[in-house]
Design a protein around this motif. Structure first.
Motif, PDB file in Angstrom:
ATOM      1  N   HIS A   9      47.014  29.342 -56.412  1.00 52.25           N
ATOM      2  CA  HIS A   9      47.417  30.042 -57.624  1.00 52.25           C
ATOM      3  C   HIS A   9      48.924  30.251 -57.606  1.00 52.25           C
ATOM      4  N   ILE A  10      49.474  30.543 -58.793  1.00 55.85           N
ATOM      5  CA  ILE A  10      50.912  30.757 -58.929  1.00 55.85           C
ATOM      6  C   ILE A  10      51.140  32.084 -59.638  1.00 55.85           C
ATOM      7  N   LEU A  11      52.010  32.897 -59.070  1.00 58.83           N
ATOM      8  CA  LEU A  11      52.434  34.144 -59.696  1.00 58.83           C
ATOM      9  C   LEU A  11      53.936  34.067 -59.943  1.00 58.83           C
ATOM     10  N   ASP A  12      54.335  34.283 -61.194  1.00 55.72           N
ATOM     11  CA  ASP A  12      55.754  34.341 -61.546  1.00 55.72           C
ATOM     12  C   ASP A  12      56.233  35.747 -61.193  1.00 55.72           C
ATOM     13  N   THR A  13      56.944  35.878 -60.092  1.00 51.55           N
ATOM     14  CA  THR A  13      57.354  37.204 -59.622  1.00 51.55           C
ATOM     15  C   THR A  13      58.472  37.799 -60.478  1.00 51.55           C
ATOM     16  N   SER A  14      59.137  36.990 -61.292  1.00 48.39           N
ATOM     17  CA  SER A  14      60.183  37.528 -62.160  1.00 48.39           C
ATOM     18  C   SER A  14      59.591  38.289 -63.340  1.00 48.39           C
ATOM     19  N   THR A  15      58.350  37.979 -63.697  1.00 42.15           N
ATOM     20  CA  THR A  15      57.680  38.670 -64.800  1.00 42.15           C
ATOM     21  C   THR A  15      56.439  39.430 -64.345  1.00 42.15           C
ATOM     22  N   GLY A  16      55.988  39.145 -63.124  1.00 45.74           N
ATOM     23  CA  GLY A  16      54.770  39.777 -62.628  1.00 45.74           C
ATOM     24  C   GLY A  16      53.514  39.244 -63.283  1.00 45.74           C
ATOM     25  N   THR A  17      53.587  38.024 -63.810  1.00 42.90           N
ATOM     26  CA  THR A  17      52.448  37.436 -64.504  1.00 42.90           C
ATOM     27  C   THR A  17      52.055  36.100 -63.884  1.00 42.90           C
ATOM     28  N   PRO A  18      50.796  35.698 -64.082  1.00 51.16           N
ATOM     29  CA  PRO A  18      50.362  34.384 -63.597  1.00 51.16           C
ATOM     30  C   PRO A  18      51.086  33.265 -64.345  1.00 51.16           C
ATOM     31  N   ALA A  19      51.285  32.154 -63.686  1.00 58.42           N
ATOM     32  CA  ALA A  19      51.896  30.973 -64.296  1.00 58.42           C
ATOM     33  C   ALA A  19      50.784  30.033 -64.750  1.00 58.42           C
ATOM     34  N   ALA A  20      50.561  29.993 -66.059  1.00 59.84           N
ATOM     35  CA  ALA A  20      49.489  29.177 -66.630  1.00 59.84           C
ATOM     36  C   ALA A  20      49.993  27.779 -66.994  1.00 59.84           C
ATOM     37  N   ARG A  47      45.492  30.143 -61.685  1.00 58.95           N
ATOM     38  CA  ARG A  47      44.679  29.664 -60.567  1.00 58.95           C
ATOM     39  C   ARG A  47      44.099  28.278 -60.811  1.00 58.95           C
ATOM     40  N   ILE A  48      43.921  27.574 -59.704  1.00 60.59           N
ATOM     41  CA  ILE A  48      43.068  26.387 -59.678  1.00 60.59           C
ATOM     42  C   ILE A  48      42.048  26.644 -58.579  1.00 60.59           C
ATOM     43  N   SER A  49      40.830  26.861 -58.996  1.00 64.13           N
ATOM     44  CA  SER A  49      39.765  27.006 -58.013  1.00 64.13           C
ATOM     45  C   SER A  49      38.843  25.798 -58.071  1.00 64.13           C
ATOM     46  N   GLU A  50      38.856  25.115 -59.200  1.00 63.73           N
ATOM     47  CA  GLU A  50      38.086  23.876 -59.370  1.00 63.73           C
ATOM     48  C   GLU A  50      39.054  22.785 -59.798  1.00 63.73           C
ATOM     49  N   ASP A  99      40.540  24.353 -39.378  1.00 57.51           N
ATOM     50  CA  ASP A  99      39.308  25.098 -39.117  1.00 57.51           C
ATOM     51  C   ASP A  99      38.465  25.084 -40.382  1.00 57.51           C
ATOM     52  N   THR A 100      37.306  25.684 -40.327  1.00 54.74           N
ATOM     53  CA  THR A 100      36.366  25.605 -41.449  1.00 54.74           C
ATOM     54  C   THR A 100      36.510  26.754 -42.437  1.00 54.74           C
ATOM     55  N   ARG A 101      37.514  27.616 -42.234  1.00 51.20           N
ATOM     56  CA  ARG A 101      37.740  28.693 -43.202  1.00 51.20           C
ATOM     57  C   ARG A 101      38.264  28.117 -44.513  1.00 51.20           C
ATOM     58  N   HIS A 102      38.099  28.886 -45.568  1.00 45.98           N
ATOM     59  CA  HIS A 102      38.674  28.533 -46.860  1.00 45.98           C
ATOM     60  C   HIS A 102      40.202  28.601 -46.759  1.00 45.98           C
ATOM     61  N   HIS A 103      40.896  27.683 -47.407  1.00 48.78           N
ATOM     62  CA  HIS A 103      42.355  27.655 -47.388  1.00 48.78           C
ATOM     63  C   HIS A 103      42.879  27.887 -48.804  1.00 48.78           C
ATOM     64  N   HIS A 104      43.521  29.034 -48.986  1.00 49.49           N
ATOM     65  CA  HIS A 104      44.106  29.375 -50.278  1.00 49.49           C
ATOM     66  C   HIS A 104      45.624  29.299 -50.129  1.00 49.49           C
ATOM     67  N   ILE A 105      46.260  28.505 -50.992  1.00 49.87           N
ATOM     68  CA  ILE A 105      47.688  28.226 -50.890  1.00 49.87           C
ATOM     69  C   ILE A 105      48.380  28.791 -52.136  1.00 49.87           C
ATOM     70  N   PRO A 106      48.831  30.051 -52.090  1.00 45.34           N
ATOM     71  CA  PRO A 106      49.498  30.638 -53.248  1.00 45.34           C
ATOM     72  C   PRO A 106      50.985  30.288 -53.296  1.00 45.34           C
ATOM     73  N   LEU A 107      51.535  30.308 -54.506  1.00 41.33           N
ATOM     74  CA  LEU A 107      52.960  30.090 -54.708  1.00 41.33           C
ATOM     75  C   LEU A 107      53.501  31.269 -55.500  1.00 41.33           C
ATOM     76  N   LEU A 108      54.483  31.959 -54.923  1.00 41.34           N
ATOM     77  CA  LEU A 108      55.191  33.033 -55.612  1.00 41.34           C
ATOM     78  C   LEU A 108      56.474  32.423 -56.140  1.00 41.34           C
ATOM     79  N   LEU A 109      56.703  32.565 -57.445  1.00 39.90           N
ATOM     80  CA  LEU A 109      57.706  31.777 -58.136  1.00 39.90           C
ATOM     81  C   LEU A 109      58.676  32.657 -58.909  1.00 39.90           C
ATOM     82  N   SER A 110      59.947  32.283 -58.896  1.00 41.26           N
ATOM     83  CA  SER A 110      60.941  32.839 -59.813  1.00 41.26           C
ATOM     84  C   SER A 110      61.855  31.686 -60.220  1.00 41.26           C
ATOM     85  N   ALA A 111      62.772  31.939 -61.129  1.00 42.50           N
ATOM     86  CA  ALA A 111      63.615  30.855 -61.645  1.00 42.50           C
ATOM     87  C   ALA A 111      64.487  30.219 -60.557  1.00 42.50           C
TER      88      ALA A 111
END
Length: 120
Positions: A9-20, A47-50, A99-111
């Protein structure tokens, strides 16, 4: 394995909103070459979960998934709809699934920057 072991998933930290609507591609390193596995666009929650093609992992035993992967984010597509021009037109995060755990790769983004961490 029934669920994709890699999400993001991506969060735009400059606005505090998700990046769609950000195009994202998932690659696997095979014989020193990146092979495209799947792609998609972030939803309204950033998010991309699928992915568009989840078939690459469905018939594999969990240990067969252990490898090096890359998630490539097309940030220009996101910043074109914003008044601030993008300093980074793209971001690539390379990681190892070991390993067999779920891997979630977030991106925190600003300009003018981005960061990531191993999510849950």
């Amino acid at each position: 394995m029934s669920h994709n072991p890699i999400t993001t998933h991506i969060l735009d930290t400059s606005t505090g909103t998700p990046a769609a609507d950000v195009p994202i591609s998932l690659f696997k390193l095979i014989d020193n070459n990146w092979q495209l596995l799947a792609s998609g666009k972030t939803n309204k929650d950033g998010r991309i979960s699928e992915w568009n093609d989840d078939s690459w992992y469905t018939d594999l035993a969990p240990e067969q998934l252990f490898s090096t992967y890359k998630v490539a984010f097309d940030l220009d597509a996101y910043w074109q709809s914003h008044p601030t021009p993008a300093f980074y037109p793209s971001a690539e995060i390379v990681f190892r699934l070991q390993d067999t755990r779920h891997h979630h790769i977030p991106l925190l983004l600003s300009a003018f920057g981005y960061s990531t961490y191993r999510g849950s």
